[in-house]
Write a protein that holds these residues in place. Structure first.
Motif, PDB file in Angstrom:
ATOM      1  N   VAL A   1      13.236  15.191  -3.133  1.00  0.00           N
ATOM      2  CA  VAL A   1      13.505  13.761  -3.315  1.00  0.00           C
ATOM      3  C   VAL A   1      13.305  13.023  -1.998  1.00  0.00           C
ATOM      4  O   VAL A   1      12.693  11.951  -1.958  1.00  0.00           O
ATOM      5  CB  VAL A   1      14.960  13.542  -3.819  1.00  0.00           C
ATOM      6  CG1 VAL A   1      15.339  12.084  -3.758  1.00  0.00           C
ATOM      7  CG2 VAL A   1      15.098  14.045  -5.244  1.00  0.00           C
ATOM      8  N   LYS A   2      13.801  13.613  -0.920  1.00  0.00           N
ATOM      9  CA  LYS A   2      13.663  12.979   0.403  1.00  0.00           C
ATOM     10  C   LYS A   2      12.197  12.806   0.785  1.00  0.00           C
ATOM     11  O   LYS A   2      11.787  11.755   1.277  1.00  0.00           O
ATOM     12  CB  LYS A   2      14.344  13.851   1.467  1.00  0.00           C
ATOM     13  CG  LYS A   2      15.730  13.386   1.810  1.00  0.00           C
ATOM     14  CD  LYS A   2      16.204  14.133   3.053  1.00  0.00           C
ATOM     15  CE  LYS A   2      17.702  14.342   2.947  1.00  0.00           C
ATOM     16  NZ  LYS A   2      18.182  15.412   3.812  1.00  0.00           N
TER      17      LYS A   2
ATOM     18  N   MET B   1       8.166   8.106   1.433  1.00  0.00           N
ATOM     19  CA  MET B   1       6.868   7.421   1.360  1.00  0.00           C
ATOM     20  C   MET B   1       7.053   5.903   1.250  1.00  0.00           C
ATOM     21  O   MET B   1       6.120   5.151   1.512  1.00  0.00           O
ATOM     22  CB  MET B   1       6.089   7.911   0.140  1.00  0.00           C
ATOM     23  CG  MET B   1       5.736   9.391   0.184  1.00  0.00           C
ATOM     24  SD  MET B   1       4.839   9.898  -1.323  1.00  0.00           S
ATOM     25  CE  MET B   1       3.226   9.116  -1.017  1.00  0.00           C
ATOM     26  N   LEU B   2       8.231   5.485   0.823  1.00  0.00           N
ATOM     27  CA  LEU B   2       8.476   4.058   0.580  1.00  0.00           C
ATOM     28  C   LEU B   2       8.709   3.300   1.883  1.00  0.00           C
ATOM     29  O   LEU B   2       9.214   3.863   2.852  1.00  0.00           O
ATOM     30  CB  LEU B   2       9.693   3.893  -0.332  1.00  0.00           C
ATOM     31  CG  LEU B   2       9.512   4.345  -1.779  1.00  0.00           C
ATOM     32  CD1 LEU B   2      10.871   4.459  -2.473  1.00  0.00           C
ATOM     33  CD2 LEU B   2       8.604   3.371  -2.529  1.00  0.00           C
ATOM     34  N   PRO B   3       8.375   2.021   1.906  1.00  0.00           N
ATOM     35  CA  PRO B   3       8.619   1.207   3.112  1.00  0.00           C
ATOM     36  C   PRO B   3      10.102   0.850   3.241  1.00  0.00           C
ATOM     37  O   PRO B   3      10.874   1.024   2.303  1.00  0.00           O
ATOM     38  CB  PRO B   3       7.780  -0.044   2.862  1.00  0.00           C
ATOM     39  CG  PRO B   3       7.732  -0.176   1.373  1.00  0.00           C
ATOM     40  CD  PRO B   3       7.741   1.235   0.831  1.00  0.00           C
ATOM     41  N   GLY B   4      10.467   0.333   4.391  1.00  0.00           N
ATOM     42  CA  GLY B   4      11.820  -0.206   4.615  1.00  0.00           C
ATOM     43  C   GLY B   4      12.893   0.851   4.506  1.00  0.00           C
ATOM     44  O   GLY B   4      12.683   2.016   4.839  1.00  0.00           O
ATOM     45  N   ASP B   5      14.065   0.439   4.023  1.00  0.00           N
ATOM     46  CA  ASP B   5      15.195   1.371   3.942  1.00  0.00           C
ATOM     47  C   ASP B   5      15.398   1.925   2.530  1.00  0.00           C
ATOM     48  O   ASP B   5      16.498   2.316   2.155  1.00  0.00           O
ATOM     49  CB  ASP B   5      16.475   0.695   4.444  1.00  0.00           C
ATOM     50  CG  ASP B   5      16.750  -0.595   3.684  1.00  0.00           C
ATOM     51  OD1 ASP B   5      15.998  -0.906   2.727  1.00  0.00           O
ATOM     52  OD2 ASP B   5      17.698  -1.309   4.057  1.00  0.00           O
ATOM     53  N   HIS B   6      14.328   1.965   1.762  1.00  0.00           N
ATOM     54  CA  HIS B   6      14.439   2.489   0.404  1.00  0.00           C
ATOM     55  C   HIS B   6      14.877   3.950   0.385  1.00  0.00           C
ATOM     56  O   HIS B   6      15.581   4.383  -0.515  1.00  0.00           O
ATOM     57  CB  HIS B   6      13.103   2.357  -0.340  1.00  0.00           C
ATOM     58  CG  HIS B   6      12.816   0.963  -0.798  1.00  0.00           C
ATOM     59  ND1 HIS B   6      13.789   0.071  -1.152  1.00  0.00           N
ATOM     60  CD2 HIS B   6      11.641   0.297  -0.963  1.00  0.00           C
ATOM     61  CE1 HIS B   6      13.240  -1.076  -1.525  1.00  0.00           C
ATOM     62  NE2 HIS B   6      11.940  -0.967  -1.408  1.00  0.00           N
TER      63      HIS B   6
ATOM     64  N   GLU C   1       0.844  -1.213   0.000  1.00  0.00           N
ATOM     65  CA  GLU C   1       0.000   0.000   0.000  1.00  0.00           C
ATOM     66  C   GLU C   1       0.873   1.255   0.000  1.00  0.00           C
ATOM     67  O   GLU C   1       0.606   2.213  -0.738  1.00  0.00           O
ATOM     68  CB  GLU C   1      -0.933   0.032   1.220  1.00  0.00           C
ATOM     69  CG  GLU C   1      -2.019  -1.039   1.244  1.00  0.00           C
ATOM     70  CD  GLU C   1      -3.222  -0.702   0.344  1.00  0.00           C
ATOM     71  OE1 GLU C   1      -3.165   0.289  -0.413  1.00  0.00           O
ATOM     72  OE2 GLU C   1      -4.216  -1.455   0.395  1.00  0.00           O
ATOM     73  N   GLN C   2       1.909   1.252   0.829  1.00  0.00           N
ATOM     74  CA  GLN C   2       2.811   2.411   0.874  1.00  0.00           C
ATOM     75  C   GLN C   2       3.465   2.632  -0.489  1.00  0.00           C
ATOM     76  O   GLN C   2       3.582   3.760  -0.964  1.00  0.00           O
ATOM     77  CB  GLN C   2       3.927   2.171   1.900  1.00  0.00           C
ATOM     78  CG  GLN C   2       3.559   2.543   3.319  1.00  0.00           C
ATOM     79  CD  GLN C   2       4.747   2.290   4.246  1.00  0.00           C
ATOM     80  OE1 GLN C   2       4.833   1.221   4.854  1.00  0.00           O
ATOM     81  NE2 GLN C   2       5.663   3.250   4.352  1.00  0.00           N
TER      82      GLN C   2
ATOM     83  N   VAL D   1       1.620   6.595  -7.065  1.00  0.00           N
ATOM     84  CA  VAL D   1       0.679   7.670  -7.423  1.00  0.00           C
ATOM     85  C   VAL D   1       1.358   9.040  -7.277  1.00  0.00           C
ATOM     86  O   VAL D   1       1.221   9.908  -8.133  1.00  0.00           O
ATOM     87  CB  VAL D   1      -0.605   7.590  -6.561  1.00  0.00           C
ATOM     88  CG1 VAL D   1      -1.466   8.836  -6.748  1.00  0.00           C
ATOM     89  CG2 VAL D   1      -1.407   6.336  -6.917  1.00  0.00           C
ATOM     90  N   GLU D   2       2.130   9.213  -6.225  1.00  0.00           N
ATOM     91  CA  GLU D   2       2.765  10.517  -5.966  1.00  0.00           C
ATOM     92  C   GLU D   2       3.766  10.896  -7.068  1.00  0.00           C
ATOM     93  O   GLU D   2       3.783  12.039  -7.541  1.00  0.00           O
ATOM     94  CB  GLU D   2       3.477  10.490  -4.605  1.00  0.00           C
ATOM     95  CG  GLU D   2       4.171  11.789  -4.211  1.00  0.00           C
ATOM     96  CD  GLU D   2       3.207  12.953  -3.958  1.00  0.00           C
ATOM     97  OE1 GLU D   2       2.008  12.704  -3.739  1.00  0.00           O
ATOM     98  OE2 GLU D   2       3.656  14.120  -3.989  1.00  0.00           O
ATOM     99  N   VAL D   3       4.587   9.928  -7.476  1.00  0.00           N
ATOM    100  CA  VAL D   3       5.624  10.264  -8.473  1.00  0.00           C
ATOM    101  C   VAL D   3       5.021  10.604  -9.833  1.00  0.00           C
ATOM    102  O   VAL D   3       5.679  11.206 -10.671  1.00  0.00           O
ATOM    103  CB  VAL D   3       6.681   9.136  -8.660  1.00  0.00           C
ATOM    104  CG1 VAL D   3       7.443   8.908  -7.360  1.00  0.00           C
ATOM    105  CG2 VAL D   3       6.076   7.859  -9.204  1.00  0.00           C
TER     106      VAL D   3
END
Lengths: 198, 198
Positions: B103-104, B109-114, B11-12, B18-20
């Motif tokens: 960019v940050k 918005m991404l999960p984990g350490d992306h 979902e994240q 969608v945001e990009v």
């Protein structure tokens, strides 16, 4: 000074770079979220490459994400000659044949054996019979679904696509990632409940 | 059934997808060859990824083309918040700082350490101090040059950019591929002779 063969190969590649730019004129059937205009196949190609990269950990099979991205970079090149057609009406042999010819014409502009290499990759994508292509084809469906889900089902309604067809065709997402399909199928069911998918 | 954490991560990621999409609204300063409209940064991103792939054999240093493509897939995401500015006027610390923040925000918005992984890649591209980023930055200059060379020098004339500045700034292409710069420099000299670059 660089040898003539190298300079010529670069010139050929630059002619290809100019030719593929035409993908920016191929209009698709959905509108990016929040936009009034339709999407073109060049920006779509970027969008699916980035989507594939960020969803790669959710692929069910072992995939080579770099091959997947190369596949997705070229997957729509055939539309420059053949045009884009809505998926619910158009996965016909005629359309696919026209796209194959178009991809060949364009890849043939490249120097060396790039034509063979990338045409094989394009065919692999179209066939969808490898782990990489199953995943690539799954991801290729994600943005148009999001466009419809966030856009009042615009293209579903415009083309009168019934929910059975939307669910059936997009279930191919499960061939690449069952978890991804689980999320999207739930959203599609939500769209049915909201009445934007009938 | 998939565990909740996985579904949430998907979902994240879809929210990021969608945001990009907003990159499709960022208008650049050149027009694709043969088009009357300006290019957007999403279709540009696809175009440079494909250009990088097809020119990879002409890189002077050993590069990892897959890292280069990932870099180029995300290199303009900062423009969603900061906007695009013409390169001849805009490589300022303020513009770069605004892009870094943008960019940050989006990668977060991404999960984990992306966020860490891809922000580091974005910074590497911006710094241009590795073989991969030198090549990526070289390729990033190719389409706008082709747009001007095939488009009567439209954006050079519109922004009154003198030939000295065009030659000086684009000579960074030689840091990634001397042969590529040799070809393009000759074309730019041709444009000077034709009078479309002054």
């Amino acid at each position: 000074m660089t040898d003539t063969q190298t300079l010529q190969a670069i010139e050929q590649t630059l002619a290809f770079v100019v030719e593929v730019e035409k993908l920016k004129t191929v209009v698709r059937n959905t509108r990016p979220v929040g936009l009034d205009r339709y999407e073109n196949s060049a920006e779509h190609s970027w969008h699916v490459c980035l989507t594939a990269l960020m969803l790669k950990d959710f692929a069910d099979e072992a995939i080579d994400i770099d091959r997947v991205i190369r596949m997705l970079l070229i997957h729509d090149l055939g539309e420059i000659d053949a045009g884009d057609t809505i998926i619910y009406a158009s996965e016909t042999p005629e359309q696919k044949g026209a796209e194959a010819e178009g991809v060949k014409r364009i890849l043939a502009m490249l120097p060396g054996d790039h034509l063979q290499e990338y045409f094989a990759l394009w065919e692999e994508f179209e066939a969808g019979e490898t782990a990489d292509s199953r995943y690539a084809r799954a991801v290729d469906r994600v943005p148009p679904l999001l466009h419809n889900l966030h856009g009042g089902g615009h293209s579903w309604r415009k083309h009168d696509v019934p929910k059975e067809k939307v669910l059936q065709l997009n279930s191919r997402i499960a061939k690449g990632s069952r978890a991804l399909w689980e999320v999207l199928e739930a959203r599609l069911q939500g769209a049915v409940e909201e009445g934007i998918l009938k």
